[in-house]
Scaffold this motif. Sequence first.
Motif, PDB file in Angstrom:
ATOM      1  N   GLU A 168       0.831  -1.210   0.000  1.00  0.00           N
ATOM      2  CA  GLU A 168       0.000   0.000   0.000  1.00  0.00           C
ATOM      3  C   GLU A 168       0.863   1.255   0.000  1.00  0.00           C
ATOM      4  O   GLU A 168       0.569   2.230  -0.705  1.00  0.00           O
ATOM      5  CB  GLU A 168      -0.942  -0.006   1.205  1.00  0.00           C
ATOM      6  CG  GLU A 168      -1.961   1.115   1.159  1.00  0.00           C
ATOM      7  CD  GLU A 168      -3.112   0.932   2.138  1.00  0.00           C
ATOM      8  OE1 GLU A 168      -3.791   1.923   2.438  1.00  0.00           O
ATOM      9  OE2 GLU A 168      -3.333  -0.198   2.606  1.00  0.00           O
ATOM     10  N   ALA A 177      -3.851  -3.894  -2.502  1.00  0.00           N
ATOM     11  CA  ALA A 177      -3.205  -2.885  -1.652  1.00  0.00           C
ATOM     12  C   ALA A 177      -2.466  -1.844  -2.491  1.00  0.00           C
ATOM     13  O   ALA A 177      -2.459  -0.655  -2.156  1.00  0.00           O
ATOM     14  CB  ALA A 177      -2.242  -3.558  -0.681  1.00  0.00           C
ATOM     15  N   GLY A 184      -3.392   2.118  -2.317  1.00  0.00           N
ATOM     16  CA  GLY A 184      -2.428   3.180  -2.046  1.00  0.00           C
ATOM     17  C   GLY A 184      -2.441   4.242  -3.123  1.00  0.00           C
ATOM     18  O   GLY A 184      -2.408   5.450  -2.836  1.00  0.00           O
TER      19      GLY A 184
END
Length: 350
Positions: A166, A203, A207
């Motif tokens: 992330e 992830a 992000g």
Amino acid sequence: MTKSFCLLSSICLCLFLTVACQSQNFDNELATKQKNLPVSYSSNVLNITLIQHDSCPWSYFWCVVEKGINDAAKDLKVNVKLLRPSETPYKPSEQKELIEKALKDNPDGIGVTLTDRKLFREPLTTFLEDHQDDRKSRIPVIAYNAGNSPDKDDIPYDIYIGQDEEKAGYEAGKKLVELARLKSSGKRGVCINHQEDTENLQARCRGFENALRDEGIPYFTIITKDNPKNIKEEIEKDYQTHKNTDIVLSLGQIGAAPFYEFMEDNKLESSQIFHATFDLSKTIINNIENGRTLFAIDQQPYLQGYMVVQWLALIKNHNFTPPGKVISTGPSFVDKDNLDKVKQQVGQYR
């Protein structure tokens, strides 16, 4: 006075030579003893099982991971069994079955790519709780490439070896926005997720989305099947209805190659869409050189493969404690400025 001085000098010289000889004899004796010390590794060859969600030759990235695995197995003289789901597209349920099978075999160490922590938690946690009472006989378990940490994943494995996905996605998004705004762009962003059932890729896109949200830029995640034709079709479909898209992040070679085809088919210039991708390949390197890709996020896959075998052996043979619960292998950024430093390693160590 002169005779006394000479006599004293002779005595000192004899003492010095005696001490020096004794020191030399001691060093030789110590070296001989050290040379004859028994090797501290276990006399039995370790049997390690690794269960991962992808593998070579289907994925360029995983060929580099597996080179690290094979090199470590050779250097450390351990046997490694590599397991991967056979079905395409990837199904976490099939990987779970492989994990359960490996756990029943009781190898000396287990490595797993933790692509679905909720699904894998029960079998791994039960196994770890049953095999951790005696430190000498316990079986170490390491998550590599996909995972977070034992605490975040709520699974008491030893360590996670890989990157913070992330965080990597977030940093990539921020960097893309900065570069786009230098050219008065940054209207809409897209993340291309080529494998929807893996938490590590989710992830990365999460992000990226957070980075664009912080900058007030609309974003969208394209979720595709794990094949180039479908990926290209989905990119094309999204672009035809959102031609203001000017920031794109792909999550690896599998997503990057269809994106390059899309750019070429639509005769789009690199100044129209600001692109970055995870991982490295010769194709990605060529596109960094020609400016179509601004940068790649490198997570050092060779290290992930080498270190999972290395640390399983170190823990099993020596009861070593890792330096932390996470051994971070990335992210780092590769662009035109530092490309020469890694270019020759691509396909082997990168």
